[in-house]
Write a protein that holds these residues in place. Structure first.
Motif, PDB file in Angstrom:
ATOM      1  N   GLN A   2       0.835  -1.195   0.000  1.00 47.49           N
ATOM      2  CA  GLN A   2       0.000   0.000   0.000  1.00 47.49           C
ATOM      3  C   GLN A   2       0.873   1.249   0.000  1.00 47.49           C
ATOM      4  O   GLN A   2       1.831   1.333   0.771  1.00 47.49           O
ATOM      5  CB  GLN A   2      -0.901   0.012   1.233  1.00 47.49           C
ATOM      6  N   PHE A   3       0.515   2.212  -0.845  1.00 42.50           N
ATOM      7  CA  PHE A   3       1.236   3.486  -0.864  1.00 42.50           C
ATOM      8  C   PHE A   3       0.687   4.397   0.225  1.00 42.50           C
ATOM      9  O   PHE A   3       0.044   5.410  -0.035  1.00 42.50           O
ATOM     10  CB  PHE A   3       1.148   4.147  -2.246  1.00 42.50           C
ATOM     11  N   VAL A   4       0.933   4.002   1.459  1.00 41.49           N
ATOM     12  CA  VAL A   4       0.563   4.779   2.636  1.00 41.49           C
ATOM     13  C   VAL A   4       1.715   4.677   3.636  1.00 41.49           C
ATOM     14  O   VAL A   4       2.437   3.678   3.655  1.00 41.49           O
ATOM     15  CB  VAL A   4      -0.744   4.275   3.302  1.00 41.49           C
ATOM     16  N   PRO A   5       1.892   5.707   4.465  1.00 37.80           N
ATOM     17  CA  PRO A   5       2.948   5.606   5.476  1.00 37.80           C
ATOM     18  C   PRO A   5       2.525   4.657   6.586  1.00 37.80           C
ATOM     19  O   PRO A   5       1.330   4.510   6.871  1.00 37.80           O
ATOM     20  CB  PRO A   5       3.083   7.039   6.002  1.00 37.80           C
ATOM     21  N   PRO A   6       3.503   4.034   7.231  1.00 36.46           N
ATOM     22  CA  PRO A   6       3.155   3.237   8.408  1.00 36.46           C
ATOM     23  C   PRO A   6       2.802   4.170   9.562  1.00 36.46           C
ATOM     24  O   PRO A   6       3.140   5.357   9.541  1.00 36.46           O
ATOM     25  CB  PRO A   6       4.438   2.470   8.707  1.00 36.46           C
ATOM     26  N   LYS A   7       2.127   3.649  10.538  1.00 35.63           N
ATOM     27  CA  LYS A   7       1.937   4.420  11.762  1.00 35.63           C
ATOM     28  C   LYS A   7       3.305   4.589  12.408  1.00 35.63           C
ATOM     29  O   LYS A   7       4.144   3.680  12.353  1.00 35.63           O
ATOM     30  CB  LYS A   7       0.980   3.695  12.697  1.00 35.63           C
ATOM     31  N   PRO A   8       3.568   5.744  13.011  1.00 36.79           N
ATOM     32  CA  PRO A   8       4.878   5.965  13.619  1.00 36.79           C
ATOM     33  C   PRO A   8       5.283   4.864  14.607  1.00 36.79           C
ATOM     34  O   PRO A   8       6.444   4.437  14.628  1.00 36.79           O
ATOM     35  CB  PRO A   8       4.735   7.322  14.311  1.00 36.79           C
TER      36      PRO A   8
END
Length: 140
Positions: A9-15
């Motif tokens: 997925q082209f989304v950032p991971p949760k910090p």
């Protein structure tokens, strides 16, 4: 070992997941605040999940037009050698090339011993006859 429920997925991971993944892979500890700021400043983020568990990621930093640097290409040790890292790099390169202006540079700094992995994608070691050595300054 990976199963069929792997998604990219082209989304950032949760910090929090980014901090844990780095730690689980032996990349050292960073604060949650540092992770949050770093992820917000990415140009491209790609996360890899097995179900809802983060098992890998990669991101691109730079200006998003002329300079793209692959960063934080991470895959959990239990999931390495199953082409997940290759998929991460391939997808990040494809997305970077779609955004790149003529004359753009896509670069990275390979971990020691991983140079051959990146050469498969056309990256070359430096120095060359035309390019000087890559250089790094660490902030401790």
């Amino acid at each position: 070992m990976p199963n069929n429920r792997i998604s990219y997925q082209f989304v950032p991971p949760k910090p929090e997941a980014f901090v844990k993944l780095r730690s689980d892979c032996g990349w050292g500890e960073i604060s949650l605040d540092t992770a949050t700021v770093a992820l917000k400043r990415s140009v491209i983020d790609l996360t890899v999940f097995e179900g809802d568990r983060l098992i890998g990621m990669g991101r691109v930093v730079g200006d998003g037009v002329l300079y793209f640097y692959l960063q934080d290409i991470i895959v959990l040790p239990t999931h390495q050698n199953h082409s997940i890292g290759r998929q991460i790099v391939s997808k990040l390169l494809e997305e970077s090339l779609a955004r790149a202006a003529t004359g753009a540079t896509i670069g990275l700094m390979s971990a020691k011993g991983k140079e051959a992995f990146y050469q498969h994608f056309g990256f070359q070691e430096r120095p060359t006859d035309q390019l000087g050595a890559g250089m790094t300054q660490f902030v401790l």
